[in-house]
Design a protein around this motif. Structure first.
Motif, PDB file in Angstrom:
ATOM      1  N   ALA A   1       3.803 -18.701   2.184  1.00 25.03           N
ATOM      2  CA  ALA A   1       4.146 -17.320   1.716  1.00 25.03           C
ATOM      3  C   ALA A   1       3.692 -16.447   0.328  1.00 25.03           C
ATOM      4  CB  ALA A   1       5.673 -17.587   1.811  1.00 25.03           C
ATOM      5  N   VAL A   2       3.281 -17.150  -0.538  1.00 32.16           N
ATOM      6  CA  VAL A   2       3.469 -16.585  -1.780  1.00 32.16           C
ATOM      7  C   VAL A   2       2.211 -15.867  -0.752  1.00 32.16           C
ATOM      8  CG1 VAL A   2       2.275 -16.793  -3.718  1.00 32.16           C
ATOM      9  CG2 VAL A   2       4.671 -17.703  -3.550  1.00 32.16           C
ATOM     10  N   GLU A   3       0.728 -16.608  -0.471  1.00 32.64           N
ATOM     11  CA  GLU A   3       0.091 -16.626  -0.635  1.00 32.64           C
ATOM     12  C   GLU A   3      -0.651 -15.035   0.545  1.00 32.64           C
ATOM     13  OE1 GLU A   3      -2.440 -19.663   0.967  1.00 32.64           O
ATOM     14  OE2 GLU A   3      -2.833 -20.498  -0.429  1.00 32.64           O
ATOM     15  N   GLU A   4       0.845 -15.357   1.582  1.00 30.62           N
ATOM     16  CA  GLU A   4       0.410 -13.881   2.277  1.00 30.62           C
ATOM     17  C   GLU A   4       1.171 -12.879   2.264  1.00 30.62           C
ATOM     18  OE1 GLU A   4       3.494 -14.565   5.974  1.00 30.62           O
ATOM     19  OE2 GLU A   4       1.738 -16.538   6.548  1.00 30.62           O
TER      20      GLU A   4
ATOM     21  N   ILE B   1       0.351 -11.883  -1.429  1.00 24.47           N
ATOM     22  CA  ILE B   1      -0.865 -12.077  -2.132  1.00 24.47           C
ATOM     23  C   ILE B   1      -1.759 -11.128  -1.755  1.00 24.47           C
ATOM     24  CG2 ILE B   1      -2.678 -12.691  -3.466  1.00 24.47           C
ATOM     25  CD1 ILE B   1      -0.538 -14.254  -4.283  1.00 24.47           C
ATOM     26  N   GLU B   2      -1.811 -11.815   0.365  1.00 20.43           N
ATOM     27  CA  GLU B   2      -3.080 -11.174   0.710  1.00 20.43           C
ATOM     28  C   GLU B   2      -2.542  -9.626   1.331  1.00 20.43           C
ATOM     29  OE1 GLU B   2      -4.492 -14.754   2.587  1.00 20.43           O
ATOM     30  OE2 GLU B   2      -3.647 -12.899   4.099  1.00 20.43           O
ATOM     31  N   GLU B   3      -0.951  -9.356   1.719  1.00 18.61           N
ATOM     32  CA  GLU B   3      -0.959  -8.335   1.967  1.00 18.61           C
ATOM     33  C   GLU B   3      -0.748  -6.636   0.632  1.00 18.61           C
ATOM     34  OE1 GLU B   3       3.136  -8.816   3.256  1.00 18.61           O
ATOM     35  OE2 GLU B   3       2.622  -9.706   5.411  1.00 18.61           O
ATOM     36  N   THR B   4      -0.072  -7.494  -0.219  1.00 22.31           N
ATOM     37  CA  THR B   4      -0.847  -6.674  -1.886  1.00 22.31           C
ATOM     38  C   THR B   4      -2.141  -6.406  -2.231  1.00 22.31           C
ATOM     39  OG1 THR B   4       1.391  -8.080  -2.536  1.00 22.31           O
ATOM     40  CG2 THR B   4      -0.091  -6.881  -4.461  1.00 22.31           C
ATOM     41  N   GLU B   5      -2.649  -6.884  -2.033  1.00 22.55           N
ATOM     42  CA  GLU B   5      -4.593  -7.236  -2.000  1.00 22.55           C
ATOM     43  C   GLU B   5      -4.718  -5.359  -0.826  1.00 22.55           C
ATOM     44  OE1 GLU B   5      -6.045 -10.812  -3.694  1.00 22.55           O
ATOM     45  OE2 GLU B   5      -6.443 -11.021  -1.772  1.00 22.55           O
TER      46      GLU B   5
END
Length: 64
Positions: A32-35, A37-41
């Motif tokens: 969930a954190v990785e997702e 982070i990807e959305e934020t990037e």
């Protein structure tokens, strides 16, 4: 001796299951954190592209 073996096997099985369940819980949080982070990037890249385009337009207007 048979009771001791059965007890040891039971404890080993219980320990294995407990450790696996502990290790699996953080993986879902990590994904969930990785997702996030990807959305934020992706959002940051879009904002950076927009800012770059605006800066180019301003530079073109100033140089004309």
């Amino acid at each position: 001796m048979k009771k001791l073996s059965l007890l040891l096997v039971s404890v080993a099985l219980f320990s294995f299951i407990s450790l696996n369940s502990c290790k699996q819980a953080p993986k879902t949080e990590e994904s969930a954190v990785e997702e996030a982070i990807e959305e934020t990037e992706e959002v940051i890249e879009e904002v950076a592209d927009t800012v770059e385009a605006v800066v180019e337009e301003v530079v073109e207007e100033v140089t004309e």
